[in-house]
Design an enzyme around this catalytic site. Structure first.
Site, PDB file in Angstrom:
ATOM      1  N   MET A  28       0.854  -1.194   0.000  1.00 53.02           N
ATOM      2  CA  MET A  28       0.000   0.000   0.000  1.00 53.02           C
ATOM      3  C   MET A  28       0.889   1.243   0.000  1.00 53.02           C
ATOM      4  SD  MET A  28      -3.404  -0.941   2.097  1.00 53.02           S
ATOM      5  CE  MET A  28      -2.801  -0.617   3.736  1.00 53.02           C
ATOM      6  N   GLY A  29       2.140   1.071  -0.410  1.00 52.62           N
ATOM      7  CA  GLY A  29       3.044   2.223  -0.462  1.00 52.62           C
ATOM      8  C   GLY A  29       3.561   2.595   0.913  1.00 52.62           C
ATOM      9  N   GLY A  34      11.201  -2.991   5.315  1.00 50.73           N
ATOM     10  CA  GLY A  34      10.471  -4.268   5.284  1.00 50.73           C
ATOM     11  C   GLY A  34      10.006  -4.568   3.864  1.00 50.73           C
ATOM     12  N   HIS A  35       9.383  -3.555   3.228  1.00 49.32           N
ATOM     13  CA  HIS A  35       8.936  -3.735   1.830  1.00 49.32           C
ATOM     14  C   HIS A  35      10.137  -3.996   0.919  1.00 49.32           C
ATOM     15  CE1 HIS A  35       5.607  -0.957   3.305  1.00 49.32           C
ATOM     16  NE2 HIS A  35       4.940  -1.993   2.868  1.00 49.32           N
ATOM     17  N   LYS A 149       5.235 -10.030   9.161  1.00 47.54           N
ATOM     18  CA  LYS A 149       4.676  -9.060  10.106  1.00 47.54           C
ATOM     19  C   LYS A 149       3.139  -9.157  10.161  1.00 47.54           C
ATOM     20  CE  LYS A 149       4.001  -4.812  11.931  1.00 47.54           C
ATOM     21  NZ  LYS A 149       3.128  -4.154  11.003  1.00 47.54           N
ATOM     22  N   ASP A 150       2.507  -9.283   8.976  1.00 47.57           N
ATOM     23  CA  ASP A 150       1.051  -9.436   8.927  1.00 47.57           C
ATOM     24  C   ASP A 150       0.740 -10.931   8.885  1.00 47.57           C
ATOM     25  OD1 ASP A 150       0.089  -6.594   8.716  1.00 47.57           O
ATOM     26  OD2 ASP A 150       1.504  -6.669   7.056  1.00 47.57           O
ATOM     27  N   GLN A 153      -2.720 -12.164   7.877  1.00 48.18           N
ATOM     28  CA  GLN A 153      -2.935 -11.859   6.454  1.00 48.18           C
ATOM     29  C   GLN A 153      -2.316 -12.961   5.584  1.00 48.18           C
ATOM     30  OE1 GLN A 153      -2.659  -7.911   4.443  1.00 48.18           O
ATOM     31  NE2 GLN A 153      -0.577  -8.520   4.014  1.00 48.18           N
ATOM     32  N   SER A 185       6.809  -0.685  10.102  1.00 47.64           N
ATOM     33  CA  SER A 185       5.429  -0.580   9.635  1.00 47.64           C
ATOM     34  C   SER A 185       5.230   0.825   9.087  1.00 47.64           C
ATOM     35  CB  SER A 185       4.473  -0.790  10.816  1.00 47.64           C
ATOM     36  OG  SER A 185       3.184  -0.313  10.492  1.00 47.64           O
TER      37      SER A 185
HETATM   38  O1  PAF Z   1      -0.050  -5.760   3.550  1.00 43.84           O
HETATM   39  C1  PAF Z   1      -0.484  -4.831   2.847  1.00 43.84           C
HETATM   40  O2  PAF Z   1       0.169  -3.819   2.616  1.00 43.84           O
HETATM   41  C2  PAF Z   1      -1.876  -4.948   2.254  1.00 43.84           C
HETATM   42  O3  PAF Z   1      -2.752  -5.584   3.123  1.00 43.84           O
HETATM   43  C3  PAF Z   1      -1.883  -5.627   0.864  1.00 43.84           C
HETATM   44  C4  PAF Z   1      -1.420  -7.061   0.955  1.00 43.84           C
HETATM   45  C5  PAF Z   1      -0.993  -4.841  -0.087  1.00 43.84           C
HETATM   46  C6  PAF Z   1      -3.299  -5.626   0.305  1.00 43.84           C
HETATM   47  O4  PAF Z   1      -3.793  -4.342   0.167  1.00 43.84           O
END
Ligand code: PAF
Length: 285
Positions: A28-29, A34-35, A149-150, A153, A185
């Site tokens: 989500m930008g 981490g990303h 981390k999630d 999810q 985060s």
């Molecule tokens: O983890 C995230 O940033 C969001 O939940 C994802 C997986 C991009 C879905 O919008």
């Protein structure tokens, strides 16, 4: 930068036509290390990397931070230039592209979405599963990279992939932490200096719990949970949402550690001011 599904499909076809394996990093930008570790992992194991940047409205409840969620697109694009040798392709659709007028079908996730985050955010995982499935289908990716981390999810995405026979491999990468242990985060930027200092209790409490399980061989989940609670409560502004010790596959809560598989997961969530923080630790018994 690609902004439409039509162009994304064309890009994906071109990659597959020359035998390239596509790695997708859905985000989500408001990118952080981490990303970037996910992008790096994709670049290591795939021939073409795609990063999607889309703040997905359907995973936010009306009382949540959709409107104030950070959207530093220029900075994100700049950061993506700093990872690896090849620039990843970036998909940045707008809301109408992903949810055109009349959009009316959502993925309804079952039991795995109900405890923990699902109890506090009942519509969240249906929104996540819906957008993730759309991104998988639109990108034709062969592999998708998610952060541990999630944790819940990841369980939801894995279950959706299994139940819908989605032809994609899911790779989960370790949590990237700040030097003091706070899990990275995009929401950490909401924290005031005082809150940021207190936020470290989350990872500290997980380390204490890990030592209790691994070194002291304490197997009573309630005893461990109480210790985690006590540690988190040393931060005066932190309000605990949940502390759970669970089976990492089913997310079923455990009362004792020993009766389980080789690994357990501890999941915690807490609110500090208006910011909600989550963290977890996968522990090999
Ligand atoms: O983890 C995230 O940033 C969001 O939940 C994802 C997986 C991009 C879905 O919008």
């Amino acid at each position: 930068m690609i902004t439409t599904i039509e162009v994304l499909r064309r890009w994906s076809r071109q990659q597959h036509d020359v035998g390239k394996r596509i790695g997708l990093v859905p985000t989500m930008g408001a990118l952080h290390d981490g990303h970037l570790s996910l992008v790096n992992a994709a670049q290591q194991s795939c021939d073409a990397t795609l990063v999607s940047i889309f703040v997905n409205p359907t995973q936010f409840a009306p009382n949540e931070d959709f409107h104030r969620y950070p959207r530093p697109l220029e900075n994100d694009l700049r950061l993506l230039q700093t990872v690896g040798k090849e620039l990843p392709e970036v998909f940045v659709p707008n809301v109408e592209e992903m949810y055109p007028p009349g959009f009316d079908v959502t993925v309804n996730v079952g039991r795995i979405s109900q405890p923990f985050e699902g109890r506090v955010r009942p519509t969240h995982f249906n929104g996540v599963a819906t957008i993730v499935l759309k991104l998988f289908l639109a990108s034709g990716a062969d592999v998708a990279f998610f952060g541990q981390k999630d944790f819940q999810q990841v369980c939801v995405v894995r279950k959706m992939v299994a139940d819908f026979n989605v032809p994609i491999e899911i790779v989960v990468c370790p949590i990237v932490r700040e030097p003091d242990g706070l899990a990275m985060s995009s929401r950490n930027r909401y924290l005031s200096a005082a809150q940021r200092k207190q936020a470290v209790v989350l990872s500290q409490s997980l380390s204490i719990a890990e030592a209790m399980i691994v070194d002291e061989k304490i197997d009573d989940a309630e005893v461990i949970r109480r210790k985690i609670r006590k540690q988190i409560e040393t931060a005066p502004d932190m309000r605990i949402d949940y502390i759970a010790i669970a089976d990492p596959e089913t997310l079923q809560e455990l009362t004792t550690i020993e009766s389980t598989k080789p690994e357990i997961v501890i999941l915690i969530a807490a609110q500090i001011g208006t910011t909600r923080l989550i963290d977890n630790r996968l522990i090999r018994i």
